[in-house]
Design a protein around this motif. Structure first.
Motif, PDB file in Angstrom:
ATOM      1  N   ALA A   1       0.943  -1.222   0.036  1.00 49.76           N
ATOM      2  CA  ALA A   1      -0.046  -0.182  -0.042  1.00 49.76           C
ATOM      3  C   ALA A   1       0.947   1.100  -0.067  1.00 49.76           C
ATOM      4  CB  ALA A   1      -0.964   0.071   1.142  1.00 49.76           C
ATOM      5  N   ILE A   2       0.369   2.264  -0.626  1.00 50.81           N
ATOM      6  CA  ILE A   2       1.164   3.628  -0.739  1.00 50.81           C
ATOM      7  C   ILE A   2       0.097   4.685  -0.279  1.00 50.81           C
ATOM      8  CG2 ILE A   2       2.848   2.737  -2.020  1.00 50.81           C
ATOM      9  CD1 ILE A   2       1.654   4.282  -4.461  1.00 50.81           C
ATOM     10  N   ILE A   3       0.383   5.679   0.269  1.00 49.64           N
ATOM     11  CA  ILE A   3      -0.276   6.993   0.570  1.00 49.64           C
ATOM     12  C   ILE A   3       0.617   8.219   0.311  1.00 49.64           C
ATOM     13  CG2 ILE A   3      -1.585   8.079   2.211  1.00 49.64           C
ATOM     14  CD1 ILE A   3      -1.638   5.628   4.056  1.00 49.64           C
ATOM     15  N   PRO A   4       0.752   8.478  -1.234  1.00 52.64           N
ATOM     16  CA  PRO A   4       1.323   9.541  -1.541  1.00 52.64           C
ATOM     17  C   PRO A   4       0.730  10.935  -1.212  1.00 52.64           C
ATOM     18  CG  PRO A   4       0.843   8.020  -3.365  1.00 52.64           C
ATOM     19  CD  PRO A   4       0.009   7.849  -2.191  1.00 52.64           C
ATOM     20  N   ILE A   5       1.192  11.916  -0.422  1.00 52.69           N
ATOM     21  CA  ILE A   5       0.637  13.179  -0.331  1.00 52.69           C
ATOM     22  C   ILE A   5       1.190  14.232  -1.130  1.00 52.69           C
ATOM     23  CG2 ILE A   5       0.258  14.848   1.609  1.00 52.69           C
ATOM     24  CD1 ILE A   5       0.998  12.385   3.495  1.00 52.69           C
ATOM     25  N   ALA A   6       0.423  15.034  -1.790  1.00 53.77           N
ATOM     26  CA  ALA A   6       0.890  15.852  -2.904  1.00 53.77           C
ATOM     27  C   ALA A   6       1.974  15.643  -3.570  1.00 53.77           C
ATOM     28  CB  ALA A   6       1.317  17.235  -2.086  1.00 53.77           C
ATOM     29  N   PRO A   7       1.854  14.341  -4.316  1.00 50.05           N
ATOM     30  CA  PRO A   7       3.011  13.834  -5.217  1.00 50.05           C
ATOM     31  C   PRO A   7       3.156  14.730  -6.368  1.00 50.05           C
ATOM     32  CG  PRO A   7       1.293  12.415  -5.266  1.00 50.05           C
ATOM     33  CD  PRO A   7       0.917  13.449  -4.517  1.00 50.05           C
ATOM     34  N   ASN A   8       4.447  14.649  -7.067  1.00 50.76           N
ATOM     35  CA  ASN A   8       4.708  14.777  -8.376  1.00 50.76           C
ATOM     36  C   ASN A   8       4.744  13.736  -8.939  1.00 50.76           C
ATOM     37  OD1 ASN A   8       5.867  15.914 -10.759  1.00 50.76           O
ATOM     38  ND2 ASN A   8       7.421  17.169  -9.785  1.00 50.76           N
ATOM     39  N   THR A   9       3.685  13.687  -9.955  1.00 47.46           N
ATOM     40  CA  THR A   9       3.456  12.243 -10.700  1.00 47.46           C
ATOM     41  C   THR A   9       4.229  12.370 -12.237  1.00 47.46           C
ATOM     42  OG1 THR A   9       1.283  12.910 -11.416  1.00 47.46           O
ATOM     43  CG2 THR A   9       1.656  11.834  -9.273  1.00 47.46           C
TER      44      THR A   9
ATOM     45  N   ASN B   1      -6.920  23.387   0.789  1.00 45.32           N
ATOM     46  CA  ASN B   1      -5.725  24.316   1.173  1.00 45.32           C
ATOM     47  C   ASN B   1      -4.643  24.096   0.331  1.00 45.32           C
ATOM     48  OD1 ASN B   1      -7.066  23.232   4.096  1.00 45.32           O
ATOM     49  ND2 ASN B   1      -6.441  25.648   3.998  1.00 45.32           N
ATOM     50  N   GLY B   2      -3.538  24.385   0.604  1.00 47.48           N
ATOM     51  CA  GLY B   2      -2.201  24.594  -0.276  1.00 47.48           C
ATOM     52  C   GLY B   2      -1.440  23.173  -0.459  1.00 47.48           C
ATOM     53  N   HIS B   3      -0.185  23.135  -0.461  1.00 45.85           N
ATOM     54  CA  HIS B   3       0.667  22.241  -0.710  1.00 45.85           C
ATOM     55  C   HIS B   3       0.894  21.276   0.669  1.00 45.85           C
ATOM     56  CE1 HIS B   3       3.719  19.750  -2.635  1.00 45.85           C
ATOM     57  NE2 HIS B   3       4.791  20.133  -1.890  1.00 45.85           N
ATOM     58  N   GLY B   4       0.584  19.915   0.508  1.00 46.01           N
ATOM     59  CA  GLY B   4       0.946  19.027   1.507  1.00 46.01           C
ATOM     60  C   GLY B   4      -0.486  18.879   1.965  1.00 46.01           C
ATOM     61  N   GLY B   5      -0.509  18.038   3.329  1.00 45.48           N
ATOM     62  CA  GLY B   5      -1.587  17.811   4.392  1.00 45.48           C
ATOM     63  C   GLY B   5      -1.881  16.415   3.876  1.00 45.48           C
ATOM     64  N   PRO B   6      -1.481  15.791   4.978  1.00 51.82           N
ATOM     65  CA  PRO B   6      -1.974  14.065   4.753  1.00 51.82           C
ATOM     66  C   PRO B   6      -3.537  13.890   5.057  1.00 51.82           C
ATOM     67  CG  PRO B   6      -0.946  14.770   6.872  1.00 51.82           C
ATOM     68  CD  PRO B   6      -0.838  15.922   6.219  1.00 51.82           C
TER      69      PRO B   6
ATOM     70  N   ASN C   1      -5.961  23.598  -3.682  1.00 53.84           N
ATOM     71  CA  ASN C   1      -5.278  25.139  -3.861  1.00 53.84           C
ATOM     72  C   ASN C   1      -3.870  24.982  -3.698  1.00 53.84           C
ATOM     73  OD1 ASN C   1      -7.569  27.236  -4.191  1.00 53.84           O
ATOM     74  ND2 ASN C   1      -8.117  26.220  -2.399  1.00 53.84           N
ATOM     75  N   ASP C   2      -3.401  23.689  -4.041  1.00 53.18           N
ATOM     76  CA  ASP C   2      -1.893  23.597  -4.171  1.00 53.18           C
ATOM     77  C   ASP C   2      -1.423  23.926  -5.508  1.00 53.18           C
ATOM     78  OD1 ASP C   2       0.720  22.652  -4.351  1.00 53.18           O
ATOM     79  OD2 ASP C   2       0.081  20.439  -3.506  1.00 53.18           O
ATOM     80  N   TRP C   3      -0.623  25.148  -5.791  1.00 52.51           N
ATOM     81  CA  TRP C   3      -0.187  25.612  -6.713  1.00 52.51           C
ATOM     82  C   TRP C   3       1.245  25.373  -7.118  1.00 52.51           C
ATOM     83  CZ3 TRP C   3      -4.236  25.927  -9.633  1.00 52.51           C
ATOM     84  CH2 TRP C   3      -5.454  26.351  -9.055  1.00 52.51           C
ATOM     85  N   ASN C   4       1.802  24.634  -6.168  1.00 49.09           N
ATOM     86  CA  ASN C   4       3.198  24.201  -6.515  1.00 49.09           C
ATOM     87  C   ASN C   4       2.926  22.737  -7.198  1.00 49.09           C
ATOM     88  OD1 ASN C   4       5.749  22.990  -6.173  1.00 49.09           O
ATOM     89  ND2 ASN C   4       5.839  23.211  -3.768  1.00 49.09           N
ATOM     90  N   VAL C   5       2.727  21.719  -6.519  1.00 50.21           N
ATOM     91  CA  VAL C   5       2.379  20.564  -7.270  1.00 50.21           C
ATOM     92  C   VAL C   5       0.761  20.492  -7.355  1.00 50.21           C
ATOM     93  CG1 VAL C   5       2.353  18.052  -7.033  1.00 50.21           C
ATOM     94  CG2 VAL C   5       4.339  19.328  -6.065  1.00 50.21           C
ATOM     95  N   MET C   6       0.469  20.766  -8.460  1.00 47.25           N
ATOM     96  CA  MET C   6      -1.213  20.967  -8.716  1.00 47.25           C
ATOM     97  C   MET C   6      -1.949  19.791  -8.815  1.00 47.25           C
ATOM     98  SD  MET C   6      -0.747  24.351 -11.375  1.00 47.25           S
ATOM     99  CE  MET C   6       0.678  25.399 -11.209  1.00 47.25           C
ATOM    100  N   PRO C   7      -3.132  19.927  -8.433  1.00 50.50           N
ATOM    101  CA  PRO C   7      -3.992  18.868  -8.092  1.00 50.50           C
ATOM    102  C   PRO C   7      -4.113  17.772  -8.973  1.00 50.50           C
ATOM    103  CG  PRO C   7      -5.194  20.959  -7.971  1.00 50.50           C
ATOM    104  CD  PRO C   7      -4.015  21.252  -8.129  1.00 50.50           C
ATOM    105  N   GLU C   8      -3.893  18.300 -10.541  1.00 48.38           N
ATOM    106  CA  GLU C   8      -3.853  17.253 -11.522  1.00 48.38           C
ATOM    107  C   GLU C   8      -2.986  16.107 -11.152  1.00 48.38           C
ATOM    108  OE1 GLU C   8      -2.603  18.593 -15.309  1.00 48.38           O
ATOM    109  OE2 GLU C   8      -0.829  19.780 -14.391  1.00 48.38           O
ATOM    110  N   HIS C   9      -1.850  16.276 -10.506  1.00 52.75           N
ATOM    111  CA  HIS C   9      -0.867  15.201 -10.383  1.00 52.75           C
ATOM    112  C   HIS C   9      -1.536  13.826  -9.733  1.00 52.75           C
ATOM    113  CE1 HIS C   9       3.071  17.130 -11.743  1.00 52.75           C
ATOM    114  NE2 HIS C   9       2.317  18.330 -11.418  1.00 52.75           N
ATOM    115  N   SER C  10      -2.185  13.999  -8.535  1.00 55.34           N
ATOM    116  CA  SER C  10      -2.723  13.076  -8.071  1.00 55.34           C
ATOM    117  C   SER C  10      -4.062  12.418  -8.729  1.00 55.34           C
ATOM    118  CB  SER C  10      -3.450  13.328  -6.659  1.00 55.34           C
ATOM    119  OG  SER C  10      -2.267  13.638  -5.674  1.00 55.34           O
ATOM    120  N   TYR C  11      -5.082  13.385  -9.303  1.00 49.70           N
ATOM    121  CA  TYR C  11      -6.060  12.940 -10.129  1.00 49.70           C
ATOM    122  C   TYR C  11      -5.680  12.081 -11.116  1.00 49.70           C
ATOM    123  CZ  TYR C  11     -10.220  13.110 -13.115  1.00 49.70           C
ATOM    124  OH  TYR C  11     -11.199  12.629 -13.798  1.00 49.70           O
TER     125      TYR C  11
END
Length: 609
Positions: free
Chosen positions: A238-246, A364-369, A334-344
């Protein structure tokens, strides 16, 4: 044995009874993980850091990325309950890997690319910083340990290739950054070798490991779990990537446009390489020449921004076929660093592949588990094998506006299955505000904006009149509008020059500095594109000045409720001061209003205006 007298016999009996009582006492005191309500509980016997065993080692990989003729070895640390020694206890592992543990270069402005130049030009040379390694043996990091060791897990960390005391070269998304954590997981399953010293031969065995591994981490540390999972390595459950750059292309480019991540104007993949390169100083010159000054210089292409083989090799969506690890993703809208498309994009593909998958989004913005309970259930299910039903729970968990992050609302999926496409049309209004309407208007003609990077996007959205943007707004909403999914813009435009930036924001108006309690952010979502890539992401061509071209591209995914009384605004402009290059002001973009539409995914399929 012949007993020579009764004294010997009595002595032997006493020894036997003492040994039996001692073993029974050890058995009575033996501890293990405690599972309650589908979650691993804090166990008092595991909770005293003074009883933890902490050590480091080097895991041997199957690659040689620093070219010294020897397999690279990764520096690894271990934190485990003392009972793994005293009672022979075997436990599952929570594993985090990072290029940051050993220190990084400072954020001196000179290490970034200068963005003030014309499009299609290389820009001024930048400064290459030196990175001084920091950190002490044997502990690489203390992340995760206080959360998971008391709950009956072993925590493992490793430094990425070319960082800290790990061999190799950083490649920022190259194959070795997937194979390095794979080697560690292989070692935890007895399939790879590890040594007590970087160049030694004394082997270290993971006798305390069950072989069940879960990975997590945030940002780059969240990318590495996905990288490891794409290898299909056995044991990574199992993996739990948080705000990952994909995808490094999606991080540094947008629909063909050279675009910086938010907060790091002028950053590119070679900048990140320099930032993390804290490994062996004697190997840095070779690594710089091979990786940064050859592969990256030739591949990153800051001139056109096109998608190519270099970027395709750093897009984990292309590598997902072997993946089978259960996936819980976490990201901020609202993560404009690693944007939400990366996870989606990864979550969507995992579902298509039949991989157990959930997604947690916050506002909110970048991060947040995710909440610890969500993570705990995920790891309990897949590392302990406890049938807690987590895979049957709602797929999507979204923190609603002004709610706490640990109180997400469950939904059947993301995007919300009840969302339907609503098309909005543009009505004239420049240089003031035009109207955004759900009714197709009569012929509207064209309107023109003048590029000027000196005006930030937020300022342009606030202005009632501006020649530097086109803004189209709905009437005040008569009911809340729930947007869930990926907005799309179809735009027909012409440029006065052969190249131009194109920026699109979707905003909630009126803009308020002291935000209404119902509004999380005035920026709903954003998107960028290079009109030169109107036909292909991988091949661009200079624009014929004043010739109209048609583009269609997606904005960033979102799930937001725009409250009644607000207005939804579509803002079209050119250079985005926070994200794009800064060409000389004056380029004119002319938009054909009749050939331009905005499509919104709206829950219920209606916008009451």
């Amino acid at each position: 044995m012949i007993l020579r007298d009764s004294r010997s016999y009595r002595c032997l009996v006493a020894i036997f009874m003492f040994t039996t009582l001692a073993v029974q006492g050890q058995m009575a005191n033996k501890v293990g993980p405690v599972i309650k309500n589908g979650e691993a509980q804090v166990v008092e016997a595991f909770s005293d850091p003074g009883t933890w065993i902490r050590h480091d080692l080097w895991v041997e990989t199957e690659f040689d990325s620093d070219g010294d003729g020897k397999p690279d070895r990764m520096h690894v640390d271990v934190t485990r309950p003392g009972q793994t020694d005293t009672q022979g206890l075997k436990l599952p592992i929570i594993y985090e890997s990072s290029p940051y543990y050993a220190g990084t270069a400072g954020l001196d402005k000179g290490i970034f690319w200068d963005v003030k130049h014309e499009l299609g030009e290389p820009g001024k040379p930048r400064k290459h910083p030196d990175v001084t390694r920091v950190g002490e043996r044997p502990i690489i990091s203390n992340s995760q340990v206080r959360t998971w060791v008391p709950r009956g897990y072993i925590v493992v960390h490793s430094s990425s290739p070319g960082t800290g005391l790990s061999d190799g070269a950083p490649t920022v998304g190259g194959d070795n950054e997937s194979l390095a954590p794979k080697a560690v997981i292989d070692w935890l399953n007895g399939r790879a070798k590890a040594y007590s010293e970087r160049n030694g031969n004394e082997e270290v065995k993971a006798f305390w490991s069950t072989g069940k591994v879960g990975m997590t981490g945030t940002s780059y540390n969240g990318t590495i779990p996905l990288a490891a999972a794409t290898t299909g390595v056995e044991g990574l459950e199992a993996i739990i990537p948080i705000a990952p750059n994909t995808s490094y292309y999606h991080y540094y480019r947008s629909n063909g446009l050279v675009r910086s991540p938010g907060g790091y104007l002028g950053e590119d993949i070679d900048v990140l390489y320099d930032f993390i390169h804290s490994g062996d100083e004697s190997k840095r010159a070779r690594n710089n020449k091979v990786v940064r000054d050859t592969e990256m210089k030739n591949g990153q292409d800051r001139i056109t921004g096109d998608y190519n083989d270099f970027w395709a090799g750093r897009d984990y969506l292309n590598d997902m076929k072997p993946m089978k690890a259960a996936l819980l993703m976490s990201h901020g809208f609202n993560d404009w660093n690693v944007m939400p498309e990366h996870s989606y994009r990864i979550y969507k593909k995992a579902k298509e592949m039949g991989i157990p998958a959930q997604i947690y989004y916050h506002q909110n913005g970048h991060g947040g588990p995710p909440p610890i309970s969500m993570m705990n259930k995920w790891f309990t299910r897949y590392l302990h094998g406890v049938e807690n039903g987590v895979e049957n729970e709602p797929r999507a968990w979204i923190v609603r506006e002004n709610e706490q992050k640990d109180n997400p609302t469950p939904y059947e999926d993301y995007p919300n299955p009840k969302a339907k496409e609503v098309t909005l049309y543009l009505n004239q209004g420049a240089p003031s505000k035009g109207q955004l309407s759900s009714v197709k208007p009569k012929k509207q003609g064209t309107e023109t904006l003048i590029d000027n990077y000196n005006f930030p996007g937020a300022d342009l959205a606030k202005e009632d009149v501006s020649e530097n943007r086109l803004l189209y707004v709905t009437p005040p909403l008569k009911a809340d509008v729930h947007i869930s999914g990926v907005p799309t813009i179809n735009i027909r435009l012409a440029s006065s020059k052969p190249a131009a930036n194109l920026s699109v924001w979707l905003v909630s108006l009126p803009w308020t500095e002291a935000l209404d309690s119902k509004i999380t952010d005035n920026i709903i979502t954003r998107g960028w594109a290079d009109p030169q890539n109107h036909e292909s992401l991988s091949k661009s061509a200079p624009l014929v000045p004043n010739k109209f071209y048609e583009l269609e591209f997606e904005l960033m995914p979102d799930d937001q409720i725009i409250p009644e009384g607000q207005q939804i605004g579509l803002m079209i402009f050119s250079s985005d001061k926070e994200f794009t290059l800064w060409p000389e002001p004056g380029t004119e973009l002319t938009v054909d209003l009749d050939g331009t539409t905005l499509t919104l995914p709206v829950v219920g399929g209606k916008i009451k205006l």
